[in-house]
Design a protein around this motif. Structure first.
Motif, PDB file in Angstrom:
ATOM      1  N   LEU A   1      33.173   4.474  11.071  1.00  0.00           N
ATOM      2  CA  LEU A   1      31.789   4.673  11.515  1.00  0.00           C
ATOM      3  C   LEU A   1      30.853   3.568  11.048  1.00  0.00           C
ATOM      4  CD1 LEU A   1      31.492   8.513  10.886  1.00  0.00           C
ATOM      5  CD2 LEU A   1      31.662   7.348  13.100  1.00  0.00           C
ATOM      6  N   LYS A   2      31.300   2.784  10.090  1.00  0.00           N
ATOM      7  CA  LYS A   2      30.451   1.756   9.474  1.00  0.00           C
ATOM      8  C   LYS A   2      29.841   0.803  10.499  1.00  0.00           C
ATOM      9  CE  LYS A   2      32.657  -1.267   7.059  1.00  0.00           C
ATOM     10  NZ  LYS A   2      33.369  -2.019   6.004  1.00  0.00           N
ATOM     11  N   GLU A   3      30.638   0.351  11.470  1.00  0.00           N
ATOM     12  CA  GLU A   3      30.146  -0.593  12.471  1.00  0.00           C
ATOM     13  C   GLU A   3      29.014  -0.019  13.320  1.00  0.00           C
ATOM     14  OE1 GLU A   3      33.312  -2.134  14.838  1.00  0.00           O
ATOM     15  OE2 GLU A   3      34.415  -2.862  13.095  1.00  0.00           O
ATOM     16  N   GLN A   4      28.975   1.310  13.459  1.00  0.00           N
ATOM     17  CA  GLN A   4      27.936   1.963  14.251  1.00  0.00           C
ATOM     18  C   GLN A   4      26.710   2.305  13.407  1.00  0.00           C
ATOM     19  OE1 GLN A   4      29.551   5.183  16.734  1.00  0.00           O
ATOM     20  NE2 GLN A   4      31.572   4.396  16.205  1.00  0.00           N
ATOM     21  N   GLY A   5      26.777   2.008  12.118  1.00  0.00           N
ATOM     22  CA  GLY A   5      25.657   2.310  11.234  1.00  0.00           C
ATOM     23  C   GLY A   5      25.582   3.780  10.850  1.00  0.00           C
ATOM     24  N   ILE A   6      26.670   4.503  11.000  1.00  0.00           N
ATOM     25  CA  ILE A   6      26.710   5.931  10.697  1.00  0.00           C
ATOM     26  C   ILE A   6      27.474   6.144   9.395  1.00  0.00           C
ATOM     27  CG2 ILE A   6      27.515   8.194  11.492  1.00  0.00           C
ATOM     28  CD1 ILE A   6      27.259   7.076  14.382  1.00  0.00           C
ATOM     29  N   ARG A   7      26.949   7.019   8.556  1.00  0.00           N
ATOM     30  CA  ARG A   7      27.606   7.370   7.294  1.00  0.00           C
ATOM     31  C   ARG A   7      27.904   8.863   7.294  1.00  0.00           C
ATOM     32  NH1 ARG A   7      28.963   4.333   3.463  1.00  0.00           N
ATOM     33  NH2 ARG A   7      28.577   5.906   1.896  1.00  0.00           N
ATOM     34  N   SER A   8      28.998   9.215   6.648  1.00  0.00           N
ATOM     35  CA  SER A   8      29.366  10.630   6.560  1.00  0.00           C
ATOM     36  C   SER A   8      29.306  11.102   5.117  1.00  0.00           C
ATOM     37  CB  SER A   8      30.779  10.857   7.116  1.00  0.00           C
ATOM     38  OG  SER A   8      31.750  10.339   6.228  1.00  0.00           O
ATOM     39  N   ARG A   9      29.021  12.379   4.980  1.00  0.00           N
ATOM     40  CA  ARG A   9      29.145  13.100   3.710  1.00  0.00           C
ATOM     41  C   ARG A   9      29.953  14.342   4.033  1.00  0.00           C
ATOM     42  NH1 ARG A   9      23.240  13.688   1.666  1.00  0.00           N
ATOM     43  NH2 ARG A   9      24.136  15.626   0.962  1.00  0.00           N
ATOM     44  N   VAL A  10      30.967  14.616   3.236  1.00  0.00           N
ATOM     45  CA  VAL A  10      31.912  15.679   3.555  1.00  0.00           C
ATOM     46  C   VAL A  10      32.085  16.597   2.355  1.00  0.00           C
ATOM     47  CG1 VAL A  10      34.307  16.159   4.212  1.00  0.00           C
ATOM     48  CG2 VAL A  10      33.144  14.172   5.166  1.00  0.00           C
ATOM     49  N   THR A  11      32.114  17.907   2.623  1.00  0.00           N
ATOM     50  CA  THR A  11      32.488  18.899   1.614  1.00  0.00           C
ATOM     51  C   THR A  11      33.465  19.870   2.260  1.00  0.00           C
ATOM     52  OG1 THR A  11      30.628  20.357   2.144  1.00  0.00           O
ATOM     53  CG2 THR A  11      30.283  18.766   0.369  1.00  0.00           C
ATOM     54  N   LEU A  12      34.333  20.444   1.430  1.00  0.00           N
ATOM     55  CA  LEU A  12      35.301  21.435   1.895  1.00  0.00           C
ATOM     56  C   LEU A  12      35.133  22.675   1.046  1.00  0.00           C
ATOM     57  CD1 LEU A  12      37.778  22.184   3.671  1.00  0.00           C
ATOM     58  CD2 LEU A  12      39.212  21.221   1.871  1.00  0.00           C
ATOM     59  N   LYS A  13      34.882  23.809   1.717  1.00  0.00           N
ATOM     60  CA  LYS A  13      34.715  25.063   0.993  1.00  0.00           C
ATOM     61  C   LYS A  13      35.361  26.183   1.792  1.00  0.00           C
ATOM     62  CE  LYS A  13      31.406  28.058  -1.232  1.00  0.00           C
ATOM     63  NZ  LYS A  13      30.047  28.308  -1.621  1.00  0.00           N
ATOM     64  N   ASP A  14      36.280  26.895   1.179  1.00  0.00           N
ATOM     65  CA  ASP A  14      36.952  28.048   1.793  1.00  0.00           C
ATOM     66  C   ASP A  14      37.539  27.723   3.163  1.00  0.00           C
ATOM     67  OD1 ASP A  14      36.273  29.637  -0.425  1.00  0.00           O
ATOM     68  OD2 ASP A  14      34.345  30.157   0.469  1.00  0.00           O
ATOM     69  N   GLY A  15      38.198  26.583   3.274  1.00  0.00           N
ATOM     70  CA  GLY A  15      38.846  26.208   4.528  1.00  0.00           C
ATOM     71  C   GLY A  15      37.916  25.633   5.585  1.00  0.00           C
ATOM     72  N   CYS A  16      36.632  25.526   5.271  1.00  0.00           N
ATOM     73  CA  CYS A  16      35.661  24.980   6.228  1.00  0.00           C
ATOM     74  C   CYS A  16      35.199  23.602   5.753  1.00  0.00           C
ATOM     75  CB  CYS A  16      34.455  25.906   6.368  1.00  0.00           C
ATOM     76  SG  CYS A  16      33.251  25.307   7.582  1.00  0.00           S
ATOM     77  N   LEU A  17      35.442  22.627   6.591  1.00  0.00           N
ATOM     78  CA  LEU A  17      35.027  21.258   6.300  1.00  0.00           C
ATOM     79  C   LEU A  17      33.632  21.043   6.882  1.00  0.00           C
ATOM     80  CD1 LEU A  17      36.325  18.622   5.092  1.00  0.00           C
ATOM     81  CD2 LEU A  17      36.681  17.940   7.467  1.00  0.00           C
ATOM     82  N   HIS A  18      32.691  20.675   6.038  1.00  0.00           N
ATOM     83  CA  HIS A  18      31.327  20.370   6.476  1.00  0.00           C
ATOM     84  C   HIS A  18      31.195  18.854   6.529  1.00  0.00           C
ATOM     85  CE1 HIS A  18      29.730  24.495   5.979  1.00  0.00           C
ATOM     86  NE2 HIS A  18      30.703  24.566   5.085  1.00  0.00           N
ATOM     87  N   VAL A  19      30.880  18.327   7.695  1.00  0.00           N
ATOM     88  CA  VAL A  19      30.775  16.886   7.901  1.00  0.00           C
ATOM     89  C   VAL A  19      29.356  16.566   8.355  1.00  0.00           C
ATOM     90  CG1 VAL A  19      31.665  14.890   9.154  1.00  0.00           C
ATOM     91  CG2 VAL A  19      33.207  16.788   8.593  1.00  0.00           C
ATOM     92  N   LEU A  20      28.600  15.894   7.500  1.00  0.00           N
ATOM     93  CA  LEU A  20      27.250  15.458   7.829  1.00  0.00           C
ATOM     94  C   LEU A  20      27.308  13.994   8.230  1.00  0.00           C
ATOM     95  CD1 LEU A  20      24.145  15.763   7.909  1.00  0.00           C
ATOM     96  CD2 LEU A  20      24.152  15.137   5.480  1.00  0.00           C
ATOM     97  N   LEU A  21      26.845  13.706   9.428  1.00  0.00           N
ATOM     98  CA  LEU A  21      26.798  12.330   9.935  1.00  0.00           C
ATOM     99  C   LEU A  21      25.344  11.924  10.074  1.00  0.00           C
ATOM    100  CD1 LEU A  21      29.471  12.752  12.749  1.00  0.00           C
ATOM    101  CD2 LEU A  21      29.815  11.799  10.464  1.00  0.00           C
ATOM    102  N   GLN A  22      24.992  10.776   9.489  1.00  0.00           N
ATOM    103  CA  GLN A  22      23.606  10.338   9.584  1.00  0.00           C
ATOM    104  C   GLN A  22      23.525   8.853   9.889  1.00  0.00           C
ATOM    105  OE1 GLN A  22      21.631  11.607   6.042  1.00  0.00           O
ATOM    106  NE2 GLN A  22      23.183  10.814   4.685  1.00  0.00           N
TER     107      GLN A  22
END
Length: 142
Positions: free
Chosen positions: A26-47
């Motif tokens: 995603l770096k080339e598009q200027g997008i960064r991710s932040r990821v957390t995993l809790k109880d089998g659910c992956l939360h992916v924040l893209l900004q």
């Protein structure tokens, strides 16, 4: 003893490794991710610094990456998109990954017999409309 690779760590559900793998592409598009995993659910924040990332493109991107990980730790994911600096996401979408677990012979989180033919599922998720129609017909939908 060698240290596990980034990919091996991601398959084990290591959220920092998953984020690093996503950020590499995603770096080339200027997008960064932040990821957390809790109880089998992956939360992916893209900004992105200028505007919220494109929902359709990013949800599909994350779906493909997560499915290809084939991690038993991830049953579903929620993808969020926002402009950097904003407090609330501009959009979010939940993805079910449990069918991927079923395809690998695990039934946790899936209904037995729901997926009769994994090749049809793959076709439906990656191919043309005919694959989607075939998927629904094979699962009793009219």
């Amino acid at each position: 003893m060698t240290q596990p690779s980034l990919l091996e760590l991601a398959k084990q559900g290591n959220s920092k490794a998953i984020s690093a793998l996503l950020n590499q592409q995603l770096k080339e598009q200027g997008i960064r991710s932040r990821v957390t995993l809790k109880d089998g659910c992956l939360h992916v924040l893209l900004q992105s610094p200028t505007q919220a990332p494109n929902r359709f493109a990013m949800v599909n991107f994350v779906r493909v990456k997560i499915v290809n990980l084939e991690s038993a730790m991830i049953e579903r994911a929620i993808v969020y998109g926002r402009k950097a600096g904003e407090e609330k996401p501009a959009w979010s979408q939940e993805l079910t990954i449990a069918l991927n677990s079923y395809r690998r012979g695990r039934t946790r989180g899936t209904r037995p017999g729901f997926l009769r033919d994994p090749d049809i599922y793959t076709s439906a998720m990656t191919g043309p409309v005919q694959g989607i129609v075939q998927f629904f017909r094979s699962n009793g939908a009219t």
